[in-house]
Motif scaffolding. Structure first.
Motif, PDB file in Angstrom:
ATOM      1  N   ASP A   1      80.835  11.654  97.267  1.00  0.00           N
ATOM      2  CA  ASP A   1      79.592  12.195  97.803  1.00  0.00           C
ATOM      3  C   ASP A   1      79.617  13.718  97.834  1.00  0.00           C
ATOM      4  O   ASP A   1      78.695  14.346  98.351  1.00  0.00           O
ATOM      5  N   SER A   2      80.658  14.330  97.307  1.00  0.00           N
ATOM      6  CA  SER A   2      80.833  15.788  97.228  1.00  0.00           C
ATOM      7  C   SER A   2      80.891  16.457  98.583  1.00  0.00           C
ATOM      8  O   SER A   2      80.790  17.679  98.671  1.00  0.00           O
ATOM      9  N   ASN A   3      81.066  15.698  99.646  1.00  0.00           N
ATOM     10  CA  ASN A   3      81.053  16.321 100.969  1.00  0.00           C
ATOM     11  C   ASN A   3      82.418  16.779 101.446  1.00  0.00           C
ATOM     12  O   ASN A   3      82.519  17.518 102.427  1.00  0.00           O
ATOM     13  N   CYS A   4      83.463  16.320 100.805  1.00  0.00           N
ATOM     14  CA  CYS A   4      84.802  16.701 101.233  1.00  0.00           C
ATOM     15  C   CYS A   4      85.606  17.163 100.020  1.00  0.00           C
ATOM     16  O   CYS A   4      85.524  16.569  98.946  1.00  0.00           O
ATOM     17  N   LEU A   5      86.373  18.243 100.222  1.00  0.00           N
ATOM     18  CA  LEU A   5      87.212  18.758  99.141  1.00  0.00           C
ATOM     19  C   LEU A   5      88.671  18.648  99.557  1.00  0.00           C
ATOM     20  O   LEU A   5      89.048  19.085 100.642  1.00  0.00           O
ATOM     21  N   LEU A   6      89.488  18.065  98.687  1.00  0.00           N
ATOM     22  CA  LEU A   6      90.928  17.918  98.930  1.00  0.00           C
ATOM     23  C   LEU A   6      91.646  18.989  98.120  1.00  0.00           C
ATOM     24  O   LEU A   6      91.361  19.159  96.932  1.00  0.00           O
ATOM     25  N   THR A   7      92.554  19.735  98.763  1.00  0.00           N
ATOM     26  CA  THR A   7      93.323  20.738  98.019  1.00  0.00           C
ATOM     27  C   THR A   7      94.806  20.529  98.271  1.00  0.00           C
ATOM     28  O   THR A   7      95.201  19.956  99.300  1.00  0.00           O
ATOM     29  N   GLY A   8      95.609  21.018  97.329  1.00  0.00           N
ATOM     30  CA  GLY A   8      97.062  20.949  97.507  1.00  0.00           C
ATOM     31  C   GLY A   8      97.691  22.058  96.703  1.00  0.00           C
ATOM     32  O   GLY A   8      97.126  22.513  95.705  1.00  0.00           O
ATOM     33  N   GLY A   9      98.857  22.500  97.147  1.00  0.00           N
ATOM     34  CA  GLY A   9      99.497  23.592  96.406  1.00  0.00           C
ATOM     35  C   GLY A   9     100.913  23.840  96.852  1.00  0.00           C
ATOM     36  O   GLY A   9     101.590  22.944  97.371  1.00  0.00           O
ATOM     37  N   ASN A  10     101.337  25.084  96.637  1.00  0.00           N
ATOM     38  CA  ASN A  10     102.736  25.451  96.882  1.00  0.00           C
ATOM     39  C   ASN A  10     103.126  25.528  98.345  1.00  0.00           C
ATOM     40  O   ASN A  10     104.313  25.655  98.655  1.00  0.00           O
ATOM     41  N   ASP A  11     102.152  25.462  99.244  1.00  0.00           N
ATOM     42  CA  ASP A  11     102.531  25.461 100.657  1.00  0.00           C
ATOM     43  C   ASP A  11     102.853  24.041 101.147  1.00  0.00           C
ATOM     44  O   ASP A  11     103.048  23.830 102.345  1.00  0.00           O
ATOM     45  N   LYS A  12     102.879  23.086 100.237  1.00  0.00           N
ATOM     46  CA  LYS A  12     103.293  21.692 100.484  1.00  0.00           C
ATOM     47  C   LYS A  12     102.350  20.887 101.379  1.00  0.00           C
ATOM     48  O   LYS A  12     102.701  19.808 101.818  1.00  0.00           O
ATOM     49  N   LEU A  13     101.172  21.449 101.662  1.00  0.00           N
ATOM     50  CA  LEU A  13     100.226  20.750 102.529  1.00  0.00           C
ATOM     51  C   LEU A  13      99.024  20.254 101.741  1.00  0.00           C
ATOM     52  O   LEU A  13      98.574  20.907 100.813  1.00  0.00           O
ATOM     53  N   LEU A  14      98.509  19.106 102.174  1.00  0.00           N
ATOM     54  CA  LEU A  14      97.228  18.638 101.634  1.00  0.00           C
ATOM     55  C   LEU A  14      96.181  19.068 102.647  1.00  0.00           C
ATOM     56  O   LEU A  14      96.396  18.936 103.858  1.00  0.00           O
ATOM     57  N   ARG A  15      95.067  19.591 102.163  1.00  0.00           N
ATOM     58  CA  ARG A  15      94.022  20.029 103.093  1.00  0.00           C
ATOM     59  C   ARG A  15      92.720  19.332 102.751  1.00  0.00           C
ATOM     60  O   ARG A  15      92.383  19.181 101.572  1.00  0.00           O
ATOM     61  N   LEU A  16      92.001  18.921 103.778  1.00  0.00           N
ATOM     62  CA  LEU A  16      90.700  18.279 103.584  1.00  0.00           C
ATOM     63  C   LEU A  16      89.642  19.199 104.184  1.00  0.00           C
ATOM     64  O   LEU A  16      89.649  19.454 105.382  1.00  0.00           O
ATOM     65  N   TYR A  17      88.752  19.715 103.339  1.00  0.00           N
ATOM     66  CA  TYR A  17      87.697  20.613 103.796  1.00  0.00           C
ATOM     67  C   TYR A  17      86.375  19.872 103.881  1.00  0.00           C
ATOM     68  O   TYR A  17      85.961  19.224 102.921  1.00  0.00           O
ATOM     69  N   ASP A  18      85.719  20.002 105.015  1.00  0.00           N
ATOM     70  CA  ASP A  18      84.397  19.410 105.185  1.00  0.00           C
ATOM     71  C   ASP A  18      83.393  20.408 104.621  1.00  0.00           C
ATOM     72  O   ASP A  18      83.160  21.475 105.208  1.00  0.00           O
ATOM     73  N   LEU A  19      82.797  20.090 103.482  1.00  0.00           N
ATOM     74  CA  LEU A  19      81.898  21.038 102.828  1.00  0.00           C
ATOM     75  C   LEU A  19      80.531  21.115 103.502  1.00  0.00           C
ATOM     76  O   LEU A  19      79.748  22.019 103.223  1.00  0.00           O
ATOM     77  N   VAL A  20      80.269  20.169 104.404  1.00  0.00           N
ATOM     78  CA  VAL A  20      79.003  20.230 105.149  1.00  0.00           C
ATOM     79  C   VAL A  20      79.157  21.249 106.278  1.00  0.00           C
ATOM     80  O   VAL A  20      78.208  21.948 106.644  1.00  0.00           O
ATOM     81  N   ASN A  21      80.375  21.351 106.835  1.00  0.00           N
ATOM     82  CA  ASN A  21      80.678  22.359 107.856  1.00  0.00           C
ATOM     83  C   ASN A  21      81.857  23.188 107.381  1.00  0.00           C
ATOM     84  O   ASN A  21      82.981  23.039 107.881  1.00  0.00           O
ATOM     85  N   PRO A  22      81.635  24.074 106.421  1.00  0.00           N
ATOM     86  CA  PRO A  22      82.753  24.797 105.821  1.00  0.00           C
ATOM     87  C   PRO A  22      83.470  25.744 106.770  1.00  0.00           C
ATOM     88  O   PRO A  22      84.607  26.125 106.524  1.00  0.00           O
ATOM     89  N   GLU A  23      82.793  26.115 107.865  1.00  0.00           N
ATOM     90  CA  GLU A  23      83.429  27.020 108.837  1.00  0.00           C
ATOM     91  C   GLU A  23      84.566  26.325 109.568  1.00  0.00           C
ATOM     92  O   GLU A  23      85.511  26.963 110.038  1.00  0.00           O
ATOM     93  N   ALA A  24      84.455  25.002 109.701  1.00  0.00           N
ATOM     94  CA  ALA A  24      85.466  24.250 110.452  1.00  0.00           C
ATOM     95  C   ALA A  24      86.810  24.320 109.748  1.00  0.00           C
ATOM     96  O   ALA A  24      86.878  24.363 108.533  1.00  0.00           O
ATOM     97  N   ALA A  25      87.884  24.334 110.536  1.00  0.00           N
ATOM     98  CA  ALA A  25      89.228  24.376 109.964  1.00  0.00           C
ATOM     99  C   ALA A  25      89.498  23.069 109.229  1.00  0.00           C
ATOM    100  O   ALA A  25      89.047  22.007 109.662  1.00  0.00           O
ATOM    101  N   PRO A  26      90.213  23.122 108.115  1.00  0.00           N
ATOM    102  CA  PRO A  26      90.482  21.895 107.361  1.00  0.00           C
ATOM    103  C   PRO A  26      91.498  21.018 108.098  1.00  0.00           C
ATOM    104  O   PRO A  26      92.299  21.516 108.870  1.00  0.00           O
TER     105      PRO A  26
END
Lengths: 329, 128
Positions: A111-136
């Protein structure tokens, strides 16, 4: 008479192409995004390879790129410690998501509302794209850099592959680890096929197929060279793979037989993906190019034009452009 | 020896002068949300729409005249991280992504020719 595959070369990038992704099929066709170490991801028309635009803004190599299903949004992961969300119609940057280290992978939910990211800091992050200000929301567990993260099981679960030689399955709501697969080699790529819940993994010279829900092994296939990426055809009759020997390989999924191999790239193949309609597959290479390859060689599709045997050598064929034969390395 | 599959043409490459995303393409026209508040609303008042468009045209025109007036003038750039530099303004590129300047005064010396990324600039000022 059998025809020889003519790959279509998409130029424009000036450094290695490290990731690529197709959108779903939209009323305007389907689209392709490429991630490149030159920091300038590009959007192309999926069936022709025609350049549509370049997403400008990252200040470092772009390691991951993705499109949402209807190709209205794009997301990129870069060495400048940020992931960015873009309007894929206008090319404008919509969001910059700051991270604490190089970001390697990004992916949207359906639904394009959540973005999952991952990288060299070893963490997976879930971003709420409807409320992008909120911490992931953050999921920790991997002990080395994350290379690839995907949504699976109707976006209820997450699969992640890291340099710690594990692939982990996580539950989205509980954020807990459900299962882990451990390998003795680093996993080079991971692809998720929703229809049938199949996970395609590559490591060493092996292409492995797993059930994405249970993480049970379905089968493995050995290739002639170290493989960096593989992709399963939507109808699950073929899969393609590419890696360190610069070639693209096509295999029969049921029999595991190697059907074809194609030369063309001038450097290792980093990524390969089938288009959503399965008519072509795209490969990205260290040589800075993307190439489009036909699944059914000789079929009329996109820029490829089928020519009947009686037309070859006649006046009709003068109107067609025949690309010069590939120089064999 | 098998014949290679013929192609109609090669894929089009990037335009060296722009970042693409052609605003006249059918997809852009159909999907791009307009930034004019009135026309984004379901029932757009024709008069209000026209007035808004007129104001936008005026603002755009002012901006372009401003760029024109700055040519060859000394301009102060106020940038992120409290950076203030002065340079002679040359031109902006079509997407206003970069400014071409000359004699850029920096703490480590004078750069004869430089490109300043517009997203790094907070504001700029000059004497008319």
């Amino acid at each position: 008479m059998a025809m020889r595959q003519t790959p279509l070369t998409c130029s424009g990038h000036t450094r290695p192409v490290v990731d690529l992704a197709f959108s779903g099929i939209t009323p305007y066709g389907y689209f392709l995004i490429s991630a490149c170490k030159d920091g300038k991801p590009m959007l192309r028309q999926g069936d022709t390879g025609d350049w549509i635009g370049t997403f400008l803004g990252h200040k470092g190599a772009v390691w991951g790129a993705t499109l949402n299903t209807d190709a209205t949004k794009a997301a990129t992961a870069a060495a400048d410690f940020s992931a960015k969300v873009w309007d894929a119609v206008s090319g404008d940057e919509v969001l910059t998501l700051a991270h604490k280290h190089i970001v390697k992978t990004v992916t949207f939910t359906r639904d394009s509302n959540c973005l999952l990211t991952g990288g060299n800091d070893k963490l997976l992050r879930l971003y709420d794209l409807v409320n992008p200000e909120a911490a992931p929301q953050e999921i920790s567990g991997h002990t080395s850099a994350i290379k690839k993260a995907l949504w699976c099981n109707n976006d209820k679960q997450i699969l992640s592959a890291a340099e710690d030689k594990t692939i982990r399955l996580w539950d989205r709501s509980s954020m807990e680890e459900v299962k882990t697969l451990t390998f003795d080699k680093s996993v080079s790529s991971m692809e998720y096929v929703a229809d049938g819940e199949i996970l395609v993994i590559t490591y060493g010279k092996t292409i492995a197929f797993y059930n994405a829900l249970s993480l049970d092994l379905i089968k493995t296939v050995e290739a002639p060279a170290t493989i960096n990426s593989a992709s399963l055809h939507p109808e699950k009759d073929f899969f393609v793979a590419g890696g360190e020997d610069f070639k693209l390989y096509k295999f029969d999924y049921s029999t595991k037989e190697e059907l074809e191999s194609y030369k063309g790239h001038f450097g290792p193949v980093h990524c390969v993906r089938f288009s959503p309609d399965g008519e072509l597959y795209a490969s990205g290479s260290e040589d800075g190019t993307l190439r489009l390859w036909q699944t059914a060689v000789g079929k009329t599709y996109g820029l490829w034009k089928c020519v009947l045997p009686e037309d070859l050598g006649s006046e009709n064929s003068e109107q067609l452009y025949t690309s010069p034969p590939e120089i064999k390395a | 020896m098998a014949a290679p599959v013929p192609v109609l043409r090669l894929p089009k490459g990037p335009d060296p002068n722009s970042r693409g995303f052609d605003p006249s393409s059918p997809r852009f026209i159909a999907l791009c949300r307009t930034s004019i508040p009135t026309s984004a609303a379901p029932e757009a008042d024709a008069e209000e729409l026209q007035r808004e468009q007129q104001v936008r045209s005026e603002l755009r025109e002012n901006f372009l005249w401003c760029l024109h007036a700055m040519t060859n003038k000394k301009v102060q750039f106020h940038m992120h991280e409290k950076v203030k530099v002065e340079a002679t303004f040359g031109a902006s590129d079509i997407d206003v992504l970069n400014f071409q300047v000359s004699d850029l005064q920096t703490p480590i010396g004078v750069q004869k020719e430089a490109l300043i990324r517009s997203q790094d600039v907070i504001s700029l000022s000059f004497d008319m």
